[in-house]
Motif scaffolding. Structure first.
Motif, PDB file in Angstrom:
ATOM      1  N   GLU A  12       0.360  18.053 -25.973  1.00 48.44           N
ATOM      2  CA  GLU A  12       0.989  18.642 -27.592  1.00 48.44           C
ATOM      3  C   GLU A  12      -0.653  19.827 -27.882  1.00 48.44           C
ATOM      4  N   THR A  13      -0.037  20.864 -28.900  1.00 46.80           N
ATOM      5  CA  THR A  13      -1.242  21.443 -29.116  1.00 46.80           C
ATOM      6  C   THR A  13      -1.067  22.002 -30.408  1.00 46.80           C
ATOM      7  N   THR A  14      -2.032  22.567 -31.004  1.00 47.77           N
ATOM      8  CA  THR A  14      -1.827  23.235 -32.450  1.00 47.77           C
ATOM      9  C   THR A  14      -0.935  24.845 -32.497  1.00 47.77           C
ATOM     10  N   GLY A  15      -0.462  25.045 -31.237  1.00 43.91           N
ATOM     11  CA  GLY A  15      -0.056  26.550 -31.034  1.00 43.91           C
ATOM     12  C   GLY A  15       0.103  26.962 -29.589  1.00 43.91           C
ATOM     13  N   GLN A  22      -5.489  24.828 -29.820  1.00 43.31           N
ATOM     14  CA  GLN A  22      -6.104  23.019 -28.532  1.00 43.31           C
ATOM     15  C   GLN A  22      -5.167  22.106 -28.964  1.00 43.31           C
ATOM     16  N   LEU A  23      -5.634  21.239 -27.757  1.00 43.77           N
ATOM     17  CA  LEU A  23      -4.843  20.374 -27.649  1.00 43.77           C
ATOM     18  C   LEU A  23      -4.795  18.784 -28.720  1.00 43.77           C
ATOM     19  N   VAL A  24      -3.229  18.228 -29.198  1.00 45.99           N
ATOM     20  CA  VAL A  24      -3.672  17.387 -30.104  1.00 45.99           C
ATOM     21  C   VAL A  24      -3.542  16.588 -29.734  1.00 45.99           C
ATOM     22  N   GLU A  25      -2.548  15.729 -28.654  1.00 39.50           N
ATOM     23  CA  GLU A  25      -2.506  15.214 -27.395  1.00 39.50           C
ATOM     24  C   GLU A  25      -2.018  15.707 -25.971  1.00 39.50           C
ATOM     25  N   PRO A  46      -8.635  18.444 -32.481  1.00 41.01           N
ATOM     26  CA  PRO A  46      -8.633  19.907 -32.305  1.00 41.01           C
ATOM     27  C   PRO A  46      -9.435  20.715 -32.779  1.00 41.01           C
ATOM     28  N   GLU A  47     -10.418  19.919 -33.585  1.00 40.54           N
ATOM     29  CA  GLU A  47     -11.587  20.488 -34.340  1.00 40.54           C
ATOM     30  C   GLU A  47     -11.209  22.225 -35.188  1.00 40.54           C
ATOM     31  N   GLU A  96      -0.782  23.124 -17.883  1.00 41.41           N
ATOM     32  CA  GLU A  96      -2.166  23.787 -17.373  1.00 41.41           C
ATOM     33  C   GLU A  96      -3.029  24.398 -17.641  1.00 41.41           C
ATOM     34  N   ARG A  97      -2.996  25.326 -18.346  1.00 41.53           N
ATOM     35  CA  ARG A  97      -3.694  26.819 -19.487  1.00 41.53           C
ATOM     36  C   ARG A  97      -4.428  25.650 -20.611  1.00 41.53           C
ATOM     37  N   PHE A  98      -4.123  24.802 -20.720  1.00 39.34           N
ATOM     38  CA  PHE A  98      -4.963  24.118 -22.277  1.00 39.34           C
ATOM     39  C   PHE A  98      -5.832  23.150 -21.301  1.00 39.34           C
ATOM     40  N   ILE A  99      -5.219  22.633 -20.323  1.00 39.09           N
ATOM     41  CA  ILE A  99      -6.246  21.350 -20.330  1.00 39.09           C
ATOM     42  C   ILE A  99      -7.236  22.402 -19.715  1.00 39.09           C
ATOM     43  N   SER A 100      -6.913  23.557 -18.580  1.00 37.81           N
ATOM     44  CA  SER A 100      -7.901  24.197 -18.243  1.00 37.81           C
ATOM     45  C   SER A 100      -8.710  25.383 -19.068  1.00 37.81           C
TER      46      SER A 100
END
Length: 123
Positions: A12-15, A22-25, A46-47, A96-100
Motif C-alpha cells: 500500500e502506498t501514498t499514491g 512512498q510505501l505505507v505497508e 512514508p516520511e 515491484e517499482r515501489f520496492i525497487s
C-alpha cells in the motif's frame, strides 16, 4: 503452484508514483502445497503525509504510521522474510517499482527472486 513454495505479497502506498509517493505497508503470505505457512506485515513510515484519497482506499492513516519502521527497515525485513522464494503479486509491476525505488533510494540491492504477476496470468 500447489507443490511449490512461494510468497504472495502486496503493498500500500501514498499514491501511484514511485519516487514521489512512498510505501505505507508491505504484507506477504508464504504458501506451500496449497497451505499458508507464515505471514509478514509491516506498516511503513512514508516520511510524508498520506493524502486523504489514499487513506480512503487502504484505510492507513498518518497516525498509524507515525511510529512505523522506515522504508529501508521495512524493505530489509521483507527481504529477510521472502528469502529466495518466488514472489506473486496482483499487478506486480506496481508493487515491484515501489520496492525497487526503496532499494535505489537507500543504495541496496534487491534480491533477484522471480516475480509472477497474477493479473497477467489471469488474462
Amino acid at each position: 503452484m500447489r507443490s511449490s513454495t512461494f510468497v504472495v505479497f502486496d503493498t500500500e502506498t501514498t499514491g501511484l508514483y514511485p519516487g514521489y509517493d512512498q510505501l505505507v505497508e508491505i504484507a506477504a503470505v508464504r504458501c506451500r502445497n496449497g497451505a499458508m505457512l507464515d505471514t509478514f506485515e509491516t506498516l511503513v513510515n512514508p516520511e510524508r503525509e498520506i493524502p486523504a484519497e489514499a487513506t480512503a482506499l487502504h484505510g492507513i492513516t498518518n497516525e498509524m504510521v507515525a511510529e512505523a519502521p522506515s522504508g529501508l527497515d521495512a524493505v530489509l525485513s521483507f527481504f529477510e522474510f521472502v528469502v529466495n522464494d518466488p514472489l506473486l503479486a496482483h499487478n506486480a509491476p506496481f508493487d515491484e517499482r515501489f520496492i525497487s525505488f526503496n532499494c535505489y533510494r537507500h543504495d541496496i540491492e534487491a534480491p533477484d527472486n522471480p516475480i509472477y504477476d497474477t493479473l497477467q496470468l489471469s488474462r
